[in-house]
Write a protein that holds these residues in place. Structure first.
Motif, PDB file in Angstrom:
ATOM      1  N   ILE A 120      45.972  -7.066 -20.450  1.00 13.21           N
ATOM      2  CA  ILE A 120      46.032  -8.093 -21.499  1.00 13.21           C
ATOM      3  C   ILE A 120      44.843  -7.864 -22.431  1.00 13.21           C
ATOM      4  CG2 ILE A 120      46.163 -10.555 -22.006  1.00 13.21           C
ATOM      5  CD1 ILE A 120      46.990 -10.975 -19.040  1.00 13.21           C
ATOM      6  N   VAL A 121      45.132  -7.419 -23.653  1.00 14.20           N
ATOM      7  CA  VAL A 121      44.080  -7.112 -24.643  1.00 14.20           C
ATOM      8  C   VAL A 121      43.707  -8.409 -25.364  1.00 14.20           C
ATOM      9  CG1 VAL A 121      43.464  -5.672 -26.613  1.00 14.20           C
ATOM     10  CG2 VAL A 121      45.122  -4.819 -24.937  1.00 14.20           C
ATOM     11  N   PRO A 122      42.438  -8.852 -25.288  1.00 11.42           N
ATOM     12  CA  PRO A 122      42.055 -10.144 -25.863  1.00 11.42           C
ATOM     13  C   PRO A 122      42.275 -10.229 -27.378  1.00 11.42           C
ATOM     14  CG  PRO A 122      40.318  -9.274 -24.444  1.00 11.42           C
ATOM     15  CD  PRO A 122      41.308  -8.165 -24.645  1.00 11.42           C
ATOM     16  N   ARG A 123      42.420 -11.460 -27.855  1.00 12.15           N
ATOM     17  CA  ARG A 123      42.700 -11.712 -29.273  1.00 12.15           C
ATOM     18  C   ARG A 123      41.648 -11.090 -30.192  1.00 12.15           C
ATOM     19  NH1 ARG A 123      41.432 -16.545 -29.503  1.00 12.15           N
ATOM     20  NH2 ARG A 123      43.328 -17.550 -28.833  1.00 12.15           N
ATOM     21  N   GLY A 146      45.924 -13.206 -25.351  1.00 12.31           N
ATOM     22  CA  GLY A 146      45.876 -11.805 -25.756  1.00 12.31           C
ATOM     23  C   GLY A 146      47.265 -11.208 -25.798  1.00 12.31           C
ATOM     24  N   VAL A 147      47.318  -9.904 -26.043  1.00 15.27           N
ATOM     25  CA  VAL A 147      48.586  -9.166 -26.096  1.00 15.27           C
ATOM     26  C   VAL A 147      48.709  -8.339 -24.813  1.00 15.27           C
ATOM     27  CG1 VAL A 147      49.840  -7.319 -27.289  1.00 15.27           C
ATOM     28  CG2 VAL A 147      48.648  -9.066 -28.625  1.00 15.27           C
ATOM     29  N   TYR A 148      49.837  -8.507 -24.134  1.00 15.80           N
ATOM     30  CA  TYR A 148      50.077  -7.785 -22.881  1.00 15.80           C
ATOM     31  C   TYR A 148      50.655  -6.412 -23.208  1.00 15.80           C
ATOM     32  CZ  TYR A 148      52.017  -6.911 -18.171  1.00 15.80           C
ATOM     33  OH  TYR A 148      52.328  -6.373 -16.946  1.00 15.80           O
ATOM     34  N   MET A 149      49.847  -5.374 -22.985  1.00 18.63           N
ATOM     35  CA  MET A 149      50.276  -4.001 -23.279  1.00 18.63           C
ATOM     36  C   MET A 149      50.619  -3.313 -21.956  1.00 18.63           C
ATOM     37  SD  MET A 149      48.263  -0.967 -25.397  1.00 18.63           S
ATOM     38  CE  MET A 149      46.928  -0.674 -24.237  1.00 18.63           C
ATOM     39  N   ILE A 174      41.614  -9.152 -20.246  1.00 21.73           N
ATOM     40  CA  ILE A 174      41.649 -10.498 -19.659  1.00 21.73           C
ATOM     41  C   ILE A 174      42.030 -10.381 -18.183  1.00 21.73           C
ATOM     42  CG2 ILE A 174      42.872 -12.718 -19.684  1.00 21.73           C
ATOM     43  CD1 ILE A 174      43.018 -12.422 -22.762  1.00 21.73           C
ATOM     44  N   ASP A 175      41.218 -10.993 -17.336  1.00 23.95           N
ATOM     45  CA  ASP A 175      41.435 -10.925 -15.897  1.00 23.95           C
ATOM     46  C   ASP A 175      42.421 -12.022 -15.499  1.00 23.95           C
ATOM     47  OD1 ASP A 175      41.316 -10.548 -13.215  1.00 23.95           O
ATOM     48  OD2 ASP A 175      39.320 -11.398 -12.930  1.00 23.95           O
TER      49      ASP A 175
END
Length: 372
Positions: free
Chosen positions: A200-203, A158-161, A243-244
């Motif tokens: 973490i925003v999932p794909r 994912g993308v870490y925001m 995402i955990d």
């Protein structure tokens, strides 16, 4: 429930819903979209238990009510109806059927009870802020190509925001990496986001979010908690679990001592890489970059299929250098550049390379070299 709704409005709402639904699942209700009609609005809700999308659409509601029906089937029906049609949805809960009528077309679909539909629990969001669609689109579009697809390293899927410090002060930052390349994109911190927990925003969520961000001037309401993230426009609300896991310390892999500077026209560079990579059957074939004073030679040598070479005029004034990269990675990074020139910073043929868009420091890319 009995409602009349324009085909274009219905198609937009249902297409968003059906893209969230997982095609293969063992729980029948998860293949359905929950349709709820009340007042002068119909809402369409779909979920895969990790993401939930809620789409509101204006409609003529003759009889309020709710039901669930196959999202994919309803989408296919609406997609094939003629433009401008007025679609009527009427459910008969006793018979477990939904009738879809448009002009001379009539469909009768099986439904499942609305009580069985899982609605994602609304959590308390620690941080709430608003951001322009254009800002969020830049953050996610420019970073998502580097998301890892390796399931074993799930925390990279994912993308870490998060909010971070930079040379320009505090920034809202999105980072993605798969261990071979990394993208780090910054934007000014929106008011109210300073204390946001990093998530973490999932794909899949990143892909769904993209559909909300077409109107540059639209304000997107963003809500973040430790376990969930929510993006909302006046019509659509997208809620997702995050995402955990712990995202690695990416700052350690961003080189700071690279001094050899190459400046090249980004479009010409991408086209040249694409051309020389054509001779290779494998997309992961290494492209060799040979750098000399104001000259770059790109070459690919594929023993089984042939070789290719192309020369570009560039701005380079350091010692000669030979370095290889995965052609696919170079293309993906070069295609992110909105400005005319891409600036590459090299150290040696074995060290990570840094790339920026001209003098803009808000977007930084790192790519690992390959042996050639």
């Amino acid at each position: 429930m009995k409602v009349s709704i324009e085909r274009a409005t219905l198609l937009k709402a249902v297409s968003q819903a059906q893209s969230v639904v997982e095609r293969r699942n063992t729980i029948p209700i998860l293949a359905n979209v929950l349709i709820e009609a009340e007042g002068d609005t119909v809402t369409f809700r779909a979920t895969d238990l990790d993401i939930e999308v809620l789409d509101r659409a204006p409609a003529q509601v003759e009889r309020a009510g709710a039901t669930t029906v196959s999202a994919v089937t309803l989408h296919e029906i609406v997609r094939k109806l003629p433009d401008g049609a007025l679609v009527q949805l009427a459910d008969d809960s006793a018979a477990g059927r939904l009738t879809v009528t448009a002009g001379r077309s009539n469909f009768n679909l099986a439904t499942l009870p609305k009580e069985d539909f899982p609605v994602m629990a609304s959590s308390e969001y620690a941080t709430n802020f608003s951001a322009k669609a254009e800002t969020l689109r830049k953050l996610f579009d420019k970073s998502k190509f580097a998301i890892s697809t390796e399931e074993t390293r799930y925390y990279l899927n994912g993308v870490y925001m998060h909010v971070s410090d930079s040379e320009e002060g505090r920034v809202l930052r999105c980072v993605a990496t798969d261990g071979h390349r990394l993208a780090r994109i910054d934007a000014p911190v929106p008011e109210g986001a300073e204390a946001m927990p990093g998530v973490i925003v999932p794909r899949k969520t990143v892909g769904e979010l993209r559909k909300l961000l077409d109107d540059d001037d639209m304000d997107i309401a963003v809500s973040v908690s430790e376990t969930k993230v929510r993006f909302a426009t006046p019509d659509i609300t997208l809620t997702s679990k995050v995402i955990d896991g712990t995202f690695p310390d990416y700052s350690r892999v961003i080189p700071t001592g690279n001094t050899r500077r190459l400046e090249v026209d980004a479009t010409e560079f991408a086209k040249a890489v694409d051309r020389v990579a054509t001779v290779s059957s494998e997309r992961s074939r290494a492209v060799k970059l040979q750098l000399d004073e104001d000259r770059l030679v790109l070459s690919v040598n594929a023993p089984d299929s042939g070789a290719a070479e192309e020369e570009l005029a560039v701005a380079y004034g350091d010692e000669p250098l030979e370095i290889g990269f995965n052609a696919k990675y170079l293309l993906e990074i070069a295609s992110q550049v909105d400005r005319e020139n891409a600036v590459f910073m090299f150290n040696s043929s074995g060290d990570p390379t840094l790339m920026r868009e001209g003098s803009d420091t808000s977007a930084v890319y790192v790519v690992m070299p390959m042996r050639v």
